[in-house]
Motif scaffolding. Structure first.
Motif, PDB file in Angstrom:
ATOM      1  N   LYS A  35      13.147  21.753  10.273  1.00 43.74           N
ATOM      2  CA  LYS A  35      13.373  22.490   9.015  1.00 43.74           C
ATOM      3  C   LYS A  35      13.367  21.600   7.773  1.00 43.74           C
ATOM      4  O   LYS A  35      13.311  22.108   6.663  1.00 43.74           O
ATOM      5  CB  LYS A  35      14.667  23.298   9.095  1.00 43.74           C
ATOM      6  N   VAL A  90       8.601  25.024   6.938  1.00 43.51           N
ATOM      7  CA  VAL A  90       9.290  26.289   6.700  1.00 43.51           C
ATOM      8  C   VAL A  90       8.331  27.408   7.117  1.00 43.51           C
ATOM      9  O   VAL A  90       7.115  27.219   7.127  1.00 43.51           O
ATOM     10  CB  VAL A  90       9.722  26.422   5.212  1.00 43.51           C
ATOM     11  N   TRP A  91       8.902  28.552   7.465  1.00 43.42           N
ATOM     12  CA  TRP A  91       8.080  29.707   7.804  1.00 43.42           C
ATOM     13  C   TRP A  91       7.815  30.529   6.571  1.00 43.42           C
ATOM     14  O   TRP A  91       8.716  30.771   5.778  1.00 43.42           O
ATOM     15  CB  TRP A  91       8.786  30.595   8.839  1.00 43.42           C
ATOM     16  N   ARG A  92       6.584  30.950   6.401  1.00 43.65           N
ATOM     17  CA  ARG A  92       6.221  31.970   5.414  1.00 43.65           C
ATOM     18  C   ARG A  92       5.529  33.050   6.232  1.00 43.65           C
ATOM     19  O   ARG A  92       4.349  32.919   6.549  1.00 43.65           O
ATOM     20  CB  ARG A  92       5.293  31.428   4.334  1.00 43.65           C
ATOM     21  N   ASP A  93       6.308  34.059   6.624  1.00 43.35           N
ATOM     22  CA  ASP A  93       5.842  35.094   7.540  1.00 43.35           C
ATOM     23  C   ASP A  93       5.439  34.417   8.851  1.00 43.35           C
ATOM     24  O   ASP A  93       6.294  33.844   9.507  1.00 43.35           O
ATOM     25  CB  ASP A  93       4.702  35.889   6.901  1.00 43.35           C
ATOM     26  N   GLN A 116       3.037  32.002   9.009  1.00 43.26           N
ATOM     27  CA  GLN A 116       2.434  30.707   8.702  1.00 43.26           C
ATOM     28  C   GLN A 116       3.483  29.617   8.628  1.00 43.26           C
ATOM     29  O   GLN A 116       4.595  29.836   8.150  1.00 43.26           O
ATOM     30  CB  GLN A 116       1.696  30.747   7.365  1.00 43.26           C
ATOM     31  N   ILE A 135       4.487  26.231   6.817  1.00 44.33           N
ATOM     32  CA  ILE A 135       4.216  25.549   5.555  1.00 44.33           C
ATOM     33  C   ILE A 135       4.822  24.155   5.639  1.00 44.33           C
ATOM     34  O   ILE A 135       5.993  24.008   6.006  1.00 44.33           O
ATOM     35  CB  ILE A 135       4.834  26.321   4.360  1.00 44.33           C
ATOM     36  N   ASN A 146      -2.011  26.591  11.681  1.00 43.40           N
ATOM     37  CA  ASN A 146      -2.219  27.912  11.080  1.00 43.40           C
ATOM     38  C   ASN A 146      -3.624  28.453  11.338  1.00 43.40           C
ATOM     39  O   ASN A 146      -4.100  29.310  10.599  1.00 43.40           O
ATOM     40  CB  ASN A 146      -1.930  27.876   9.574  1.00 43.40           C
TER      41      ASN A 146
END
Length: 136
Positions: A89, A93-96, A98, A100, A116
């Motif tokens: 972490k 980080v999660w973006r939906d 994906q 990042i 991705n």
């Protein structure tokens, strides 16, 4: 490559919560069996000990024997993400569905492992529907 005993394999799988330590995907429901990755490759002197092993999905096969990568954003040469010494972490980080990259290490690892790519996004979308994404 050093032989990985059944007990060491179980320890790595249990410690990882049955998830890839590079991308967090659950091994449950996957067609391909996850493998045990030598974080520091054997060819670079990496030992077959718990501290140098990580549970990994097929994405980590793209890592090969590389230990350092270049961040395409800054040009900085960094070590590939090490799940034994670094906190996921802090670098990702999660973006939906994906992943990042937050740091040079995160971005370079993300790109090197192609975390991705469309197939991974499709798997994570299905995992989300099954309640297995995002990882805890």
């Amino acid at each position: 490559m050093g032989t990985i005993s059944a007990s060491l394999r179980r320890l790595v799988i249990q410690r990882a919560g049955n998830r890839c330590e590079y991308c967090g995907i659950s091994q449950i429901g996957q067609v391909a069996t996850f493998h045990i990755d030598h974080i520091i490759p054997v060819v670079a002197g990496g030992e077959t000990i718990a501290e140098n092993l990580a549970l990994a999905c097929v994405s980590s096969l793209r890592k090969g024997a590389r230990q350092v990568l270049e961040d395409s954003e800054t040009g900085e040469v960094v070590s590939i993400f090490n799940p034994r010494k670094q906190v996921w972490k802090e670098h990702f980080v999660w973006r939906d569905v994906q992943v990042i990259g937050l740091t040079a290490t995160g971005r370079a690892t993300l790109q090197a492992l192609d975390l991705n790519r469309p197939a991974m996004l499709a798997i994570r979308t299905e995992e989300e529907l099954l309640g297995r994404h995002p990882p805890p």
